[in-house]
Each structure stands twice: as C-alpha cells, then as structure tokens.
Design an enzyme around this catalytic site. Structure first.
Site: not given
Length: 253
Positions: A150, A183, A7, A85, A154, A136
């Site tokens: 960005y 987040t 990860v 990620n 993606k 994504s």
C-alpha cells in the site's frame, strides 16, 4: 458554466463524502462517478438527479474508464477535474512473506488504474486547463508495519502527480494525504488485517478509535472537493501534501 468532475470509488468512505461535499459547496456541479457496487450509485443518483451520473465497474477495466469519460464528454462536453480516490489496503504482509500476485493486483488498483485514467481523460482535462487530485496517504512517506504494498503504491502515486504536472503544462496535479479518518478501512485494520501488523501499530489504530481521534471523512473531503472545484494553487502544483498543510488553509473546513 457548471463544472464537470469525475470521482472514482464513490460508493462509500471518503469517495462518497467527496461527492456529497462537492454538491454541498456547488449544487449545480455535474459529477460522474464509478464504483463496483451499483446500489450506492443508485442512491447517489436518486439524491442528486441530473447532476450525478455513473458507471458500474472496476477501475482496473480501461473500457469502463473510457465509458465514464465518453459519457461525460457526450453529455456535458468537458471534464474540469478528476479526483482519483479508489484504492485498497491489502495485502498487509511482510516483505519476507510477500505474495507478488497480490502486490500486483493492489498496484493495478492503486496505481496503474490511475495512470490509465489520466491518459484517457487528459485530452479533455487539458482542454479545460483542469485539475487532477490524487488521494494519497501518510503511508507513502511513513512506515506502518507490513504496509509495503500500500505505502509504496501511494509513493508511486505521488511521483505520478509530479510527472503529470511537469509534462502537461495545461493541467495541474496534486497528491494529497487525507489523514486518518473514520471509514470501513479503519474497521478492517482494527478487526482483521491489524493482526498482521506489529502490536505497536495495531494498538495505535485501535487507540485512535477508542480516544475519538479519527477524523470525520468530511474534513479531508472538503479539501479534495475545493481543489476539484476551485483549482490547485500554482505554488504546490505537482507536489505531495497533507490535507491539513498551511498551504491548503483556504481549502479546509
């Protein structure tokens, strides 16, 4: 035999939630993580002991990805799944004012590092008939003002999932949008880069927080974790899909 999972970007946010969720669902799993900050990695090591291993480094450094991969193979002999990620949002700017070097730096992180990660790990993931799960974004197919760097990175990631799934029949690959969750990226949007967005879109993100509509990160993290642990359904292999899609109902909370 316990699954071995890589990860990236595990120091915070959804990456940290994915690691925690993997161990909650399957405590005997082995996870190899990478992040730039060592302290959070040490905290994960302290929590999960001999089930968690890490490399400190930038994912754009192929030597660090090689080190992470070889550590997994030398110590545990296989890699079953990779969850890509790690990513960044900035630069947030109009195409008229685009800083091309900043776009390239974002692409190095959000896209080319994942191409490198796939190439390095593929011989081992292929041997395990394993899985690649890409984090994504809704921004890959939707317009958010001044998110050109960005969103397009993606979108490229979605196509990479399609490419991997079709070219490498021994593995499965899926790009999954996690929705809008609570987040540090959301804090950054509300307090900093949002000023570079349209007022409408900036207010939308602030309203999501104010109205308590942001997801807890463990909601999408559960989907990523179950895909890494249980495998990707053949029917959606190579596609881009939202975490809350009906096709993933067995992977959701």
């Amino acid at each position: 035999m316990a699954k071995v999972i890589i990860v990236t970007g595990v120091s915070r946010g959804i990456g940290r939630s994915i690691v925690d969720t993997i161990f909650k669902l399957s405590p005997d799993t082995i996870v190899y993580g990478i992040a730039r900050s060592e302290k959070p990695l040490q905290e994960l090591k302290s929590t999960y002991g001999d089930n968690f291993y890490y490399v400190v480094g930038d994912i754009t450094d192929a030597s660090k990805l090689e080190q992470l991969t070889q550590n997994a193979i030398s110590q545990h002999g296989k890699i079953d799944s990779v969850v890509a990620n790690a990513g960044v949002l900035e630069p947030v700017e109009s195409i008229h004012n685009a800083d091309i070097d900043a776009w390239k730096k974002l692409y190095d992180i959000n896209f080319f590092s994942i191409v490198s990660l796939v190439k390095i790990t593929l011989p081992y993931v292929s041997k395990s008939n394993g899985n690649y799960v890409f984090v994504s974004s809704d921004a890959s197919t939707m317009y958010f003002s001044n998110w050109g760097a960005y969103g397009s990175s993606k979108a490229a990631l979605n196509h990479l999932a399609l490419t991997v799934a079709n070219e490498e029949k021994s593995v499965k690959c899926l790009a999954v949008a996690p929705g809008i969750f609570d987040t540090s990226m959301q804090v950054n949007i509300r307090e900093n880069v949002g000023s570079n967005m349209s007022k409408e879109h900036h207010e939308m993100f602030k309203d999501l927080k104010a109205s308590n509509k942001l997801l807890d990160s463990n909601v999408p993290a559960t989907v990523y974790s179950k895909l890494a642990l249980n495998g990707i359904p053949e029917a959606i292999n190579g596609t881009y899909i939202s975490f809350d899609a009906p096709e993933l109902k067995d992977y959701q909370i």
